[in-house]
Motif scaffolding. Structure first.
Motif, PDB file in Angstrom:
ATOM      1  N   LYS A  44       0.837  -1.203   0.000  1.00  0.00           N
ATOM      2  CA  LYS A  44       0.000   0.000   0.000  1.00  0.00           C
ATOM      3  C   LYS A  44       0.866   1.245   0.000  1.00  0.00           C
ATOM      4  CE  LYS A  44      -4.258  -1.831   1.709  1.00  0.00           C
ATOM      5  NZ  LYS A  44      -4.098  -3.246   2.083  1.00  0.00           N
TER       6      LYS A  44
ATOM      7  N   ALA B 275      -6.308   9.652  -0.935  1.00  0.00           N
ATOM      8  CA  ALA B 275      -6.325  10.270   0.399  1.00  0.00           C
ATOM      9  C   ALA B 275      -4.918  10.713   0.802  1.00  0.00           C
ATOM     10  CB  ALA B 275      -6.849   9.241   1.410  1.00  0.00           C
TER      11      ALA B 275
ATOM     12  N   VAL C 131      -7.762   6.581   8.831  1.00  0.00           N
ATOM     13  CA  VAL C 131      -7.665   5.221   8.302  1.00  0.00           C
ATOM     14  C   VAL C 131      -6.249   4.704   8.520  1.00  0.00           C
ATOM     15  CG1 VAL C 131      -7.999   3.771   6.261  1.00  0.00           C
ATOM     16  CG2 VAL C 131      -9.423   5.808   6.599  1.00  0.00           C
TER      17      VAL C 131
ATOM     18  N   LYS D   4      -3.661   1.476   7.855  1.00  0.00           N
ATOM     19  CA  LYS D   4      -3.534   0.309   6.978  1.00  0.00           C
ATOM     20  C   LYS D   4      -2.192  -0.385   7.166  1.00  0.00           C
ATOM     21  CE  LYS D   4      -6.396   2.188   3.289  1.00  0.00           C
ATOM     22  NZ  LYS D   4      -6.567   2.444   1.852  1.00  0.00           N
TER      23      LYS D   4
ATOM     24  N   VAL E  75      -7.148  -3.146   7.101  1.00  0.00           N
ATOM     25  CA  VAL E  75      -7.551  -1.739   7.179  1.00  0.00           C
ATOM     26  C   VAL E  75      -8.437  -1.513   8.396  1.00  0.00           C
ATOM     27  CG1 VAL E  75      -8.840   0.090   6.008  1.00  0.00           C
ATOM     28  CG2 VAL E  75      -7.436  -1.492   4.674  1.00  0.00           C
TER      29      VAL E  75
ATOM     30  N   GLU F  30      -3.856   7.390   6.822  1.00  0.00           N
ATOM     31  CA  GLU F  30      -4.391   8.290   5.792  1.00  0.00           C
ATOM     32  C   GLU F  30      -5.738   8.885   6.150  1.00  0.00           C
ATOM     33  OE1 GLU F  30      -4.406   5.686   2.323  1.00  0.00           O
ATOM     34  OE2 GLU F  30      -6.567   5.502   2.463  1.00  0.00           O
ATOM     35  N   GLU F  31      -6.038   9.907   5.416  1.00  0.00           N
ATOM     36  CA  GLU F  31      -7.265  10.675   5.560  1.00  0.00           C
ATOM     37  C   GLU F  31      -8.464   9.794   5.194  1.00  0.00           C
ATOM     38  OE1 GLU F  31      -9.009  14.156   2.555  1.00  0.00           O
ATOM     39  OE2 GLU F  31      -7.180  13.069   2.141  1.00  0.00           O
ATOM     40  N   PHE F  32      -9.579   9.969   5.881  1.00  0.00           N
ATOM     41  CA  PHE F  32     -10.813   9.243   5.573  1.00  0.00           C
ATOM     42  C   PHE F  32     -11.532   9.959   4.429  1.00  0.00           C
ATOM     43  CE2 PHE F  32     -15.406   8.668   6.185  1.00  0.00           C
ATOM     44  CZ  PHE F  32     -15.487   7.285   6.192  1.00  0.00           C
ATOM     45  N   MET F  33     -11.866   9.213   3.391  1.00  0.00           N
ATOM     46  CA  MET F  33     -12.559   9.816   2.241  1.00  0.00           C
ATOM     47  C   MET F  33     -14.042   9.494   2.325  1.00  0.00           C
ATOM     48  SD  MET F  33      -9.957   9.000  -0.907  1.00  0.00           S
ATOM     49  CE  MET F  33      -9.826   7.246  -0.628  1.00  0.00           C
TER      50      MET F  33
ATOM     51  N   LYS G 148     -19.183  -5.165   1.022  1.00  0.00           N
ATOM     52  CA  LYS G 148     -18.138  -5.820   1.819  1.00  0.00           C
ATOM     53  C   LYS G 148     -18.578  -6.244   3.211  1.00  0.00           C
ATOM     54  CE  LYS G 148     -14.062  -4.404  -0.557  1.00  0.00           C
ATOM     55  NZ  LYS G 148     -13.427  -3.230  -1.088  1.00  0.00           N
TER      56      LYS G 148
ATOM     57  N   MET H 136     -13.258   5.765  -4.612  1.00  0.00           N
ATOM     58  CA  MET H 136     -14.245   6.472  -3.799  1.00  0.00           C
ATOM     59  C   MET H 136     -14.715   7.640  -4.657  1.00  0.00           C
ATOM     60  SD  MET H 136     -15.639   6.249  -0.782  1.00  0.00           S
ATOM     61  CE  MET H 136     -14.544   5.540   0.448  1.00  0.00           C
TER      62      MET H 136
ATOM     63  N   VAL I  42      -8.907   4.405  -3.685  1.00  0.00           N
ATOM     64  CA  VAL I  42      -8.815   3.788  -2.361  1.00  0.00           C
ATOM     65  C   VAL I  42      -7.655   2.796  -2.367  1.00  0.00           C
ATOM     66  CG1 VAL I  42      -9.987   2.371  -0.622  1.00  0.00           C
ATOM     67  CG2 VAL I  42     -11.297   4.029  -1.968  1.00  0.00           C
ATOM     68  N   GLU I  43      -7.616   1.971  -3.409  1.00  0.00           N
ATOM     69  CA  GLU I  43      -6.571   0.950  -3.502  1.00  0.00           C
ATOM     70  C   GLU I  43      -6.547   0.386  -4.910  1.00  0.00           C
ATOM     71  OE1 GLU I  43      -7.485  -2.762  -1.642  1.00  0.00           O
ATOM     72  OE2 GLU I  43      -9.511  -2.749  -2.409  1.00  0.00           O
TER      73      GLU I  43
HETATM   74  P1  AMP Z   1      -8.833  -1.823   1.246  1.00  0.00           P
HETATM   75  O1  AMP Z   1      -8.352  -3.084   1.908  1.00  0.00           O
HETATM   76  O2  AMP Z   1      -7.769  -0.852   0.935  1.00  0.00           O
HETATM   77  O3  AMP Z   1      -9.818  -2.116   0.161  1.00  0.00           O
HETATM   78  O4  AMP Z   1      -9.752  -1.118   2.328  1.00  0.00           O
HETATM   79  C1  AMP Z   1     -10.901  -1.775   2.802  1.00  0.00           C
HETATM   80  C2  AMP Z   1     -12.034  -0.814   2.890  1.00  0.00           C
HETATM   81  O5  AMP Z   1     -11.722   0.241   3.794  1.00  0.00           O
HETATM   82  C3  AMP Z   1     -12.321  -0.108   1.572  1.00  0.00           C
HETATM   83  O6  AMP Z   1     -13.117  -0.871   0.746  1.00  0.00           O
HETATM   84  C4  AMP Z   1     -13.011   1.143   2.074  1.00  0.00           C
HETATM   85  O7  AMP Z   1     -14.364   0.864   2.362  1.00  0.00           O
HETATM   86  C5  AMP Z   1     -12.312   1.442   3.355  1.00  0.00           C
HETATM   87  N1  AMP Z   1     -11.272   2.454   3.159  1.00  0.00           N
HETATM   88  C6  AMP Z   1      -9.960   2.243   2.912  1.00  0.00           C
HETATM   89  N2  AMP Z   1      -9.294   3.415   2.803  1.00  0.00           N
HETATM   90  C7  AMP Z   1     -10.204   4.389   3.025  1.00  0.00           C
HETATM   91  C8  AMP Z   1     -10.149   5.822   3.086  1.00  0.00           C
HETATM   92  N3  AMP Z   1      -8.989   6.482   2.934  1.00  0.00           N
HETATM   93  N4  AMP Z   1     -11.286   6.496   3.333  1.00  0.00           N
HETATM   94  C9  AMP Z   1     -12.449   5.840   3.517  1.00  0.00           C
HETATM   95  N5  AMP Z   1     -12.576   4.511   3.485  1.00  0.00           N
HETATM   96  C10 AMP Z   1     -11.469   3.775   3.250  1.00  0.00           C
END
Ligand code: AMP
Ligand code: GLY
Length: 422
Positions: free
Chosen positions: A103, A118, A141, A143, A153, A184-187, A213, A272, A281-282
């Motif tokens: 990440k 973010a 957030v 990770k 996460v 990181e910042e919450f989006m 999810k 997002m 997001v990823e």
């Molecule tokens: P990921 O494993 O990176 O997919 O993260 C799992 C879930 O966490 C994502 O599907 C989002 O719902 C949430 N998420 C991850 N990063 C953020 C972020 N910066 N802001 C808001 N939600 C996030």
């Protein structure tokens, strides 16, 4: 052509189903597969984790092309093993799978090439991570850097939660993947998945989808691998998809090429859709599960030809056709998932469900025992329907779901709610 598909879940059944329809196919093998995949491929009992045995099998059966479906195998370097043995395979390579495997790497790349995402920083010790989280504000957030089976996460609502999450990760709560973390910042916005295919230089769009999810109706409860999905996702308009190709996919593939990492394979963008436009997001380096189960029924063109074109670097001018129809899949799971669950219960009603209009059943955790199909996984079945729109696909899918049962099965009853609310 002889094809080997590696994996055993619902995504793999959907891919096997699409590959099996290819006019280029001679013989499809799947390692290790499941009871549903066995209807369209010859399953061979080699675990997806046994790289030497997979390569030996591919050599002995003169496999022309291997499709590696899951991130663990790609990040672990299975592509490199196949190619070193002279077997063409769908990537990415181990080096390029850093797209999903780290990440922190991806966040640095976004900063370097101006991809909207973010605000963040990477940390190797808890004290500075906590101090930075305070400057961002809450929710924040946290990770783990590496692969953590979809769990790495934590969205922390307060300083106390954030401090706890940071300590948990550095203490090895997510195993090795937490030796480095990203804060990181919450989006805020609506999430969607978008898929593209790259040959290392050229990219083509695949399609968009929306996953669910959380385990419970109304998006509550623990995170899972995904309890259902639909495609297309109305939030991803054609204009937004075109923009996603321009601001995320093309710059990323070009940056990988400049770094000598040549990204070949599927790009999965977790987006997002914020009020300031789409943000990343990823990235994942493979098809989604259950997103593949709604992409494949909408694909009109030959999947195998497209994946081979990606491997061979000839995706320029390639054009995939998609049906206008919507597809929606409902995951049927075993009680307890995503925690511990019972195995071995017989599944009833599969034939009655499969004979309904527009229905395709993709198996995930199933096995054939003494002529019976039994549930052996957390996610067991993907009941997939096509229809003229999401509403019709949803009605058809839930009609089919109502015909299927086993001891301890459950499912969400609101898959598609965001699309229908619009
Ligand atoms: P990921 O494993 O990176 O997919 O993260 C799992 C879930 O966490 C994502 O599907 C989002 O719902 C949430 N998420 C991850 N990063 C953020 C972020 N910066 N802001 C808001 N939600 C996030
Ligand atoms: N559906 C989420 C994933 O495949 O990562």
């Amino acid at each position: 052509m002889n094809i080997l598909l590696v994996g055993s879940g619902g995504r793999e059944h959907a891919l096997a189903w699409a590959l099996s329809a290819s006019p280029m196919l001679t013989k499809l093998y799947c390692a290790p597969g499941n009871a549903g995949i066995a209807e369209v491929a010859e399953c061979v009992p080699i675990p997806a984790t046994d790289f030497p045995a997979l390569v030996e099998f591919a050599k002995s059966r003169r496999i022309d092309f291997a499709v590696i479906a899951a991130d663990a195998q790609l990040v672990g370097g299975l592509w490199d093993r196949f190619e070193a043995a002279g077997i063409r395979a769908l990537g990415p390579s181990k080096a390029a799978a850093v797209l999903e495997g780290s990440k922190g790497f991806v966040k640095d790349l976004c900063a370097e090439i101006g991809i909207p995402t973010a605000a963040y920083r990477r940390f190797r010790d808890p004290a500075t991570a906590k101090a930075f989280a305070d400057t961002i504000g809450f929710p924040v957030v946290i990770k783990a850097d590496g692969l953590a089976a979809g769990k790495g996460v934590i969205i922390a609502a307060s300083k106390a939660e954030s401090d706890r999450a940071i300590d948990f990760m550095f203490e090895g709560g997510f195993g090795d993947s937490g030796h480095e973390i990203v804060v990181e910042e919450f989006m805020e916005g609506e999430e969607a998945s978008f898929f593209a295919l790259s040959d290392g230089k050229n990219v083509i769009p695949l399609a968009g989808a929306q996953d669910h999810k959380r385990v419970g109706d109304g998006d509550v409860g623990p995170n899972t691998g995904g309890m259902g999905a639909y495609s297309p996702a109305p939030v991803l308009t054609p204009a937004l998809e075109a923009r996603a190709m321009d601001i995320f996919v093309r710059p990323t593939v070009a940056a990988f090429a400049r770094k000598g990492l040549g990204y070949m394979g599927v790009l999965y963008l977790g987006l997002m859709i914020t009020k300031n436009g789409p943000k990343l997001v990823e990235y994942n380096c493979r098809f989604g599960d259950p997103e593949a189960q709604v992409l494949m029924p909408r694909l009109k063109s030959d999947l195998l030809t497209a994946l081979l074109a990606a491997r061979d670097g000839v995706l320029s001018d390639f054009d995939l056709r998609w049906k206008d129809e919507a597809a929606l899949t409902v995951v049927m799971a075993s009680k307890g998932y995503p925690g511990a669950y019972e195995k071995g219960h017989e599944i009833f009603g599969l034939d009655a469900a499969a004979s309904l209009p527009g229905i395709t059943l993709f198996h995930a955790g199933t096995e054939r025992r003494d002529g019976k199909i039994v549930a052996v996984g957390g996610r067991v079945l993907n009941v997939t329907a096509t229809g003229k729109d999401v509403a019709e696909a949803q009605a058809r899918a839930y009609d089919a779901v109502s015909r299927i049962h086993w001891n301890g099965s459950f499912h969400r009853s609101d898959i598609g709610w965001r699309a229908l609310k619009r």
